[in-house]
Design a protein around this motif. Sequence first.
Motif, short mmCIF file in Angstrom:
data_model
loop_
_atom_site.label_atom_id
_atom_site.label_comp_id
_atom_site.label_asym_id
_atom_site.label_seq_id
_atom_site.Cartn_x
_atom_site.Cartn_y
_atom_site.Cartn_z
N GLU A 143 0.83 -1.20 0.00
CA GLU A 143 0.00 0.00 0.00
C GLU A 143 0.86 1.25 0.00
O GLU A 143 0.50 2.25 -0.62
CB GLU A 143 -0.93 -0.01 1.21
CG GLU A 143 -1.98 -1.09 1.13
CD GLU A 143 -2.79 -1.22 2.40
OE1 GLU A 143 -3.94 -1.65 2.31
OE2 GLU A 143 -2.26 -0.89 3.49
N ARG A 144 1.99 1.22 0.66
CA ARG A 144 2.90 2.37 0.64
C ARG A 144 3.45 2.59 -0.77
O ARG A 144 3.59 3.72 -1.21
CB ARG A 144 4.05 2.17 1.64
CG ARG A 144 3.58 2.36 3.07
CD ARG A 144 4.68 2.05 4.06
NE ARG A 144 4.14 2.18 5.40
CZ ARG A 144 4.54 3.07 6.28
NH1 ARG A 144 5.51 3.90 5.99
NH2 ARG A 144 3.99 3.13 7.46
N GLN A 145 3.76 1.51 -1.47
CA GLN A 145 4.22 1.64 -2.85
C GLN A 145 3.11 2.20 -3.74
O GLN A 145 3.36 3.02 -4.62
CB GLN A 145 4.70 0.30 -3.38
CG GLN A 145 5.98 -0.18 -2.75
CD GLN A 145 6.35 -1.59 -3.18
OE1 GLN A 145 5.67 -2.22 -3.97
NE2 GLN A 145 7.46 -2.08 -2.63
N LEU A 146 1.87 1.77 -3.49
CA LEU A 146 0.73 2.30 -4.23
C LEU A 146 0.56 3.79 -3.96
O LEU A 146 0.31 4.57 -4.88
CB LEU A 146 -0.54 1.53 -3.86
CG LEU A 146 -1.84 1.99 -4.50
CD1 LEU A 146 -1.78 1.81 -6.00
CD2 LEU A 146 -3.00 1.23 -3.90
N PHE A 147 0.71 4.19 -2.70
CA PHE A 147 0.59 5.60 -2.35
C PHE A 147 1.67 6.42 -3.08
O PHE A 147 1.37 7.47 -3.65
CB PHE A 147 0.71 5.81 -0.84
CG PHE A 147 0.70 7.25 -0.43
CD1 PHE A 147 -0.49 7.94 -0.35
CD2 PHE A 147 1.88 7.92 -0.16
CE1 PHE A 147 -0.52 9.28 0.01
CE2 PHE A 147 1.88 9.25 0.19
CZ PHE A 147 0.67 9.94 0.28
N ARG A 148 2.91 5.94 -3.04
CA ARG A 148 4.00 6.67 -3.72
C ARG A 148 3.73 6.80 -5.22
O ARG A 148 3.93 7.86 -5.81
CB ARG A 148 5.34 5.97 -3.49
CG ARG A 148 5.95 6.28 -2.15
CD ARG A 148 7.36 5.70 -2.03
NE ARG A 148 7.52 5.22 -0.68
CZ ARG A 148 7.52 3.94 -0.31
NH1 ARG A 148 7.41 2.99 -1.21
NH2 ARG A 148 7.64 3.60 0.95
N ALA A 149 3.28 5.72 -5.84
CA ALA A 149 3.00 5.76 -7.28
C ALA A 149 1.85 6.72 -7.59
O ALA A 149 1.93 7.50 -8.54
CB ALA A 149 2.67 4.36 -7.79
#
Length: 178
Positions: free
Chosen positions: A155-161
């Motif tokens: 989810e953190r990677q999704l937020f960054r993207a």
Amino acid sequence: MTYYDVDAILTDAQKVPCTFELTVPGLGFLEGNMSGDIKHGSKVELPLWLGEMLALSQSLSTGTPLVSLDHPPALSPRVLNALKADARTVDLRALVPHFYNLGARVLELFEEEEMIEVLSDSFKARAAVIADQAHNPRGALGEGADFMRGLDENERQLFRASHDSAKAVRTWMTDIKT
């Protein structure tokens, strides 16, 4: 996942409860017993990679698996019920930093339709909130801060993207106007 994927390595190192199906001499240290054997029926938390290997291995004399894997506490019925009720209120990072990776690995070992449905529905519900927080920076810093702290690594990677793409679109729009 590749051999050098740090997230995969950290997921495989996650401890899962295992029950020994036979007595194993000399491995009492796994239970905290410095000398002795692991008795039949003993419950021990082992890294996922080791528990999986032992569960797939069979005793030469009896043909039974050495251990049986149990569901990790992060995927217990209590957590799944909380995710069903409102996925946005569950602090996944406090349970396991790689929650969805652990769920995928467990689903490779166990066939549970309900768990698949709960995990995919909770990811979808949380992804909508994550996208909203990424496009609205004030929300992520204000009332959405508690939610943001509870995101797992995916989810953190999704937020960054999402955040980077929204920022790139804003930059592109200002470049077009000038």
